[in-house]
Design an enzyme around this catalytic site. Structure first.
Site, mmCIF file in Angstrom:
data_model
loop_
_atom_site.group_PDB
_atom_site.id
_atom_site.type_symbol
_atom_site.label_atom_id
_atom_site.label_comp_id
_atom_site.label_asym_id
_atom_site.label_seq_id
_atom_site.Cartn_x
_atom_site.Cartn_y
_atom_site.Cartn_z
ATOM 1 N N LYS A 278 -33.184 12.927 19.424
ATOM 2 C CA LYS A 278 -31.972 12.861 19.666
ATOM 3 C C LYS A 278 -31.585 12.424 21.194
ATOM 4 C CE LYS A 278 -29.575 15.704 21.360
ATOM 5 N NZ LYS A 278 -28.873 17.033 21.881
ATOM 6 N N SER B 273 -51.457 18.690 22.789
ATOM 7 C CA SER B 273 -50.827 19.178 21.302
ATOM 8 C C SER B 273 -50.025 20.609 21.487
ATOM 9 C CB SER B 273 -51.925 19.138 20.306
ATOM 10 O OG SER B 273 -52.407 18.254 20.212
ATOM 11 N N TYR C 272 -40.272 17.453 18.026
ATOM 12 C CA TYR C 272 -38.778 17.188 18.356
ATOM 13 C C TYR C 272 -38.472 16.902 19.558
ATOM 14 C CZ TYR C 272 -33.730 18.240 19.529
ATOM 15 O OH TYR C 272 -32.573 18.049 19.950
ATOM 16 N N ALA D 116 0.903 -1.042 -0.211
ATOM 17 C CA ALA D 116 0.099 0.034 -0.050
ATOM 18 C C ALA D 116 0.881 1.480 0.120
ATOM 19 C CB ALA D 116 -1.006 -0.034 1.223
ATOM 20 N N GLY E 6 2.122 2.855 -2.920
ATOM 21 C CA GLY E 6 1.780 3.551 -4.155
ATOM 22 C C GLY E 6 1.216 4.812 -4.160
ATOM 23 N N ARG F 228 -4.161 8.515 -9.957
ATOM 24 C CA ARG F 228 -5.218 8.412 -10.889
ATOM 25 C C ARG F 228 -6.806 8.599 -10.066
ATOM 26 N NH1 ARG F 228 -4.818 3.292 -14.524
ATOM 27 N NH2 ARG F 228 -3.346 2.835 -12.785
ATOM 28 N N ASN G 5 -8.222 1.910 -9.752
ATOM 29 C CA ASN G 5 -7.237 2.810 -10.024
ATOM 30 C C ASN G 5 -7.727 4.221 -9.896
ATOM 31 O OD1 ASN G 5 -4.881 0.855 -10.075
ATOM 32 N ND2 ASN G 5 -5.951 0.125 -12.039
ATOM 33 N N ASN H 218 -47.944 9.050 25.993
ATOM 34 C CA ASN H 218 -48.352 9.676 24.765
ATOM 35 C C ASN H 218 -48.020 11.260 24.654
ATOM 36 O OD1 ASN H 218 -50.054 8.897 22.121
ATOM 37 N ND2 ASN H 218 -50.496 11.106 22.661
HETATM 38 C C1 UD1 Z 1 1.597 -5.617 -10.659
HETATM 39 C C2 UD1 Z 1 2.231 -6.905 -11.138
HETATM 40 C C3 UD1 Z 1 1.618 -7.379 -12.499
HETATM 41 C C4 UD1 Z 1 0.090 -7.734 -12.122
HETATM 42 C C5 UD1 Z 1 -0.541 -6.465 -11.390
HETATM 43 C C6 UD1 Z 1 -1.958 -6.692 -10.885
HETATM 44 C C7 UD1 Z 1 4.630 -6.503 -10.775
HETATM 45 C C8 UD1 Z 1 6.086 -5.968 -11.280
HETATM 46 N N1 UD1 Z 1 3.671 -6.509 -11.482
HETATM 47 O O1 UD1 Z 1 1.445 -4.662 -11.814
HETATM 48 O O2 UD1 Z 1 2.049 -8.590 -12.821
HETATM 49 O O3 UD1 Z 1 -0.697 -8.001 -13.005
HETATM 50 O O4 UD1 Z 1 0.159 -5.905 -10.232
HETATM 51 O O5 UD1 Z 1 -2.713 -5.515 -10.487
HETATM 52 O O6 UD1 Z 1 4.497 -6.850 -9.598
HETATM 53 N N2 UD1 Z 1 3.312 -0.948 -4.620
HETATM 54 C C9 UD1 Z 1 4.290 -0.692 -3.395
HETATM 55 N N3 UD1 Z 1 5.403 -0.321 -3.743
HETATM 56 C C10 UD1 Z 1 5.943 -0.152 -4.919
HETATM 57 C C11 UD1 Z 1 5.210 -0.498 -6.246
HETATM 58 C C12 UD1 Z 1 3.936 -1.087 -6.080
HETATM 59 O O7 UD1 Z 1 3.859 -0.804 -2.476
HETATM 60 O O8 UD1 Z 1 7.217 0.309 -4.863
HETATM 61 C C13 UD1 Z 1 2.226 -1.496 -4.373
HETATM 62 C C14 UD1 Z 1 1.173 -0.628 -5.106
HETATM 63 O O9 UD1 Z 1 0.555 0.524 -4.155
HETATM 64 C C15 UD1 Z 1 0.048 -1.410 -5.578
HETATM 65 C C16 UD1 Z 1 0.855 -2.841 -5.652
HETATM 66 O O10 UD1 Z 1 2.006 -2.675 -5.103
HETATM 67 O O11 UD1 Z 1 -1.078 -1.776 -4.466
HETATM 68 C C17 UD1 Z 1 0.958 -3.098 -7.133
HETATM 69 O O12 UD1 Z 1 1.683 -2.140 -7.811
HETATM 70 P P1 UD1 Z 1 1.377 -1.483 -9.164
HETATM 71 O O13 UD1 Z 1 2.485 -0.358 -9.512
HETATM 72 O O14 UD1 Z 1 -0.024 -1.030 -9.444
HETATM 73 O O15 UD1 Z 1 1.887 -2.708 -10.221
HETATM 74 P P2 UD1 Z 1 1.267 -3.013 -11.639
HETATM 75 O O16 UD1 Z 1 2.067 -2.298 -12.535
HETATM 76 O O17 UD1 Z 1 -0.247 -3.028 -11.634
HETATM 77 CA CA CA Z 2 -2.144 -1.934 -10.243
#
Ligand code: UD1
Ligand code: CA
Length: 480
Positions: free
Chosen positions: A354, A408, A369, A10, A12, A16, A231, A380
């Site tokens: 409330k 009332s 209220y 998590a 990344g 988008r 995404n 009542n």
């Molecule tokens: C990756 C896979 C791909 C697969 C796809 C499925 C690799 C190289 N590729 O591609 O084969 O089909 O997922 O969705 O593994 N993340 C990090 N740190 C990083 C890079 C990524 O935590 O340095 C996390 C991202 O937040 C994400 C996940 O890893 O949750 C996948 O990364 P992303 O860059 O989306 O990989 P894809 O290019 O989609």
């Molecule tokens: Ca992805």
């Protein structure tokens, strides 16, 4: 499961989403996206959960720790690829042996049962690497599963690095993989970043295993949407609709009548009992519970509410309210936090409540209220009653005794109490306590000031109408 480490990615940016809220924190079905993933992960009973955080980790870290207090947070300073992220996780949690499962944090449909089956298949197979794969009509963007003539998996090739033939492959890497931990930690030290993205790919471990003569395999899942990531917000909405469809279908299979699944929204943590009926346009949110034979809807939004056996709730907006067995609510009721309605009680049309405990068989039927109040059993409350709880500075309580009957259009100026079995007259403004059994009247006797409208409102349509009737009389002296 014994010595199972699950790593959730998590780190990344999720650019988008175009949001100041980190992608995996976006809500869907009553939880964050990563909340759904963590719940599925917990169903595998892992020894440890490691979450890799990076972008906006000051948001993501505390959220994860709130959901899974003993999760290890691994900080990935720069997002150099999934292989790098998993290495950071293994180092943070000092992973050396057992099984490692890697999942992404943005797949809200992921289900614990499927993940458990995948992990069981991996451990039973003795493979170094297992890939959860799916066959999809539109493989664009995914890593492709490359197999040899005998059907064995030989590599995962990323879209950017694939040739035309490989791009034509419809079997894709879902992003969920399982590894033998000893193999993984060794392989992560060997992967390079000489590829189209300049990243360290976790998927390169497949080829490393093959070269070392170790077993690699794919586990093809039919329900590939479970591994689908969101995404952008359009994808999130689509996955949200699908998640809802699945939740609603599950409840119908468990004995709940849902008249219109398309306009019924049920969060993941809601609990419904058999023979509940949900009518169109209803949203059941948060930790809402609806007991047997209750009918909710049409057009209700209930968040963190508890609806009793056989209760009836119509066109109502409610939050943190508890409705007793066989009680009735609405239409057009607003139940604010701290509302408790007793068995067979009634909160009727255009009533706002409330922080109010309304007793068994007590009724607030119309246009009222009720704030900061306690209403006794069987009482009542007359139509159009205001519990004036706020003096402009502080809130005060009103207590109405059992079997009281109030007139009332009353105003109860809190703090005040009306005794058991007491009554109040129509239009009473109750400022002082009413003893049990007493009748409180506060309106003075009526005085009619003849001709007042014509003398004080001359020229208005009202005065014209009045002139059709009695016009004599002096408003200053008046007559009674
Ligand atoms: C990756 C896979 C791909 C697969 C796809 C499925 C690799 C190289 N590729 O591609 O084969 O089909 O997922 O969705 O593994 N993340 C990090 N740190 C990083 C890079 C990524 O935590 O340095 C996390 C991202 O937040 C994400 C996940 O890893 O949750 C996948 O990364 P992303 O860059 O989306 O990989 P894809 O290019 O989609
Ligand atoms: Ca992805």
């Amino acid at each position: 499961m014994d010595n199972l480490t699950v790593i959730v990615l998590a780190a990344g940016g999720g650019t988008r989403m175009k949001s100041k809220t980190m992608k995996v924190l976006h809500p869907v079905g009553g939880r964050s996206m990563i909340g759904h993933v963590l719940s599925a992960v917990q169903a595998t009973a892992p020894s440890r959960i490691v979450a890799v955080v990076g972008h906006q980790r000051e948001q993501v870290g505390p959220h994860i720790q709130q959901l899974v207090p003993d999760a290890v947070l691994a900080v990935q300073e720069t997002q150099d690829g999934t292989g790098h992220a998993v290495r950071v996780a293994c180092e943070a949690a000092d992973v050396r042996e057992g099984t490692v499962v890697v999942a992404a944090g943005d797949t809200p449909l992921l289900d614990g049962q499927s993940l458990r089956e995948f992990v069981a298949d991996h451990t039973a197979s003795g493979r170094a690497v297992s890939i959860l794969t799916g066959i999809v009509p539109e493989p664009k963007g995914y890593g492709r599963i490359v197999r040899d003539r005998t059907g064995d998996v030989v590599a995962i090739v990323e879209e950017k690095d694939a040739d035309d033939e490989q791009r034509g492959i419809h079997e894709i890497n879902s992003g969920i993989l399982a590894f033998d931990a000893a193999f993984l930690t060794d392989a992560l030290g060997r992967i390079g970043n000489d590829n189209a993205s300049g990243e360290y790919y976790l998927t390169d471990t497949v080829q490393i295993a093959r070269d070392a003569g170790l077993r690699v395999g794919a586990y093809i899942v039919d329900d590939v949407r479970q591994t689908e990531g969101a995404n952008d917000r359009a994808q999130l909405a689509e996955l949200g609709r699908e998640l809802n469809r699945r939740i609603v279908t599950r409840w119908m299979k468990d004995g709940v009548t849902v008249m219109d699944p398309a306009t019924t929204w049920i969060d993941a943590d809601v609990v419904l009992e058999p023979d509940v009926t949900i009518l169109p346009g209803t949203q059941l949110l948060g930790a809402t519970v609806v007991r047997e034979d209750a009918v909710v809807g049409p057009d209700c939004t209930l968040k963190d509410c508890e609806i009793g056996l056989g209760a009836r709730v119509v066109r109502t907006h409610g939050e943190l309210a508890v409705i007793g067995d066989r009680a009735t609510v609405g239409p057009y009721a607003h139940l604010r936090p701290g509302t408790r309605l007793g068995v067979e009680g009634k909160i009727g049309g255009f009533v706002e409540t409330k922080n109010a405990a309304i007793g068994d068989r007590a009724k607030v039927p119309h246009l009222s209220y009720v704030g900061d109040a306690e209403i006794g059993e069987g009482a009542n409350i007359g139509a159009g009653t205001i519990f004036a709880n706020y003096d402009g500075v502080a809130k005060h309580r009103t207590v109405v005794g059992r079997q009281a009957r109030t007139g009332s259009n009353n105003t109860f100026i809190a703090p005040v109490s009306i005794g058991d079995g007491a009554s109040t007259g129509g239009g009473a403004v109750v400022r002082e306590d009413v003893p049990p059994g007493a009748l409180a009247v506060s309106a003075g006797s009526q005085r009619n000031i003849e001709g007042w409208v014509v003398s004080r409102r001359s020229g208005t349509p009202q005065a014209e109408a009045a002139q059709g009737g009695v016009v004599d009389g002096d408003a200053d002296t008046g007559v009674s």
